[in-house]
Design an enzyme around this catalytic site. Structure first.
Site, short mmCIF file in Angstrom:
data_model
loop_
_atom_site.label_atom_id
_atom_site.label_comp_id
_atom_site.label_asym_id
_atom_site.label_seq_id
_atom_site.Cartn_x
_atom_site.Cartn_y
_atom_site.Cartn_z
CG HIS A 76 -1.60 -1.30 1.48
ND1 HIS A 76 -2.51 -1.88 0.62
CD2 HIS A 76 -1.44 -2.18 2.50
CE1 HIS A 76 -2.89 -3.05 1.12
NE2 HIS A 76 -2.26 -3.25 2.25
CB CYS A 77 2.23 3.61 -1.45
SG CYS A 77 1.74 3.29 -3.16
#
Length: 122
Positions: A76-77
């Site tokens: 998720h970055c």
């Protein structure tokens, strides 16, 4: 959205996010990451989590294929956070003002079913 009012939407999302968080805490083998919704007025209505000994991508795929529930899996970055937590990936359930508590219940039921499927001794 202006018809409903942004403050009303915010309050509903806070309530829904708290319901999701508490529901996930009740599921055995689930580790929820992040502060409780009651600890911040600015917390988004989502939860990142992992299931003991189960890869998050397996959870996401089975929830989608067998229960019609879409969640995200991966980093998720947030690779630095994942490294800090000592994990390589997580699952994430995200909500918005159009979701309902009943949909959270469907997700939780599907998650329990998925965990049973993935951790049972065949």
């Amino acid at each position: 959205m202006s018809h409903f009012g942004m403050q009303r939407i915010h309050e509903y999302e806070k309530e829904l996010g708290a319901y999701l968080y508490e529901s996930l805490l009740s599921v055995p083998k689930v580790q929820v990451y992040g502060p409780a919704p009651s600890q911040s007025d600015h917390r988004a209505p989502l939860c990142s989590f992992n299931v003991e000994n189960v890869h998050p991508t397996d959870i996401a795929e089975i929830l989608d294929l067998q229960h019609g529930v879409a969640i995200r899996s991966g980093h998720h970055c947030a690779q630095i956070l994942h490294r800090t937590l000592g994990i390589t990936a997580s699952a994430r359930a995200s909500l918005h003002f159009y979701n309902t508590k009943e949909e959270v219940d469907v997700f939780i039921h599907g998650l329990k079913d998925t965990i049973d499927f993935l951790t049972s001794q065949h």
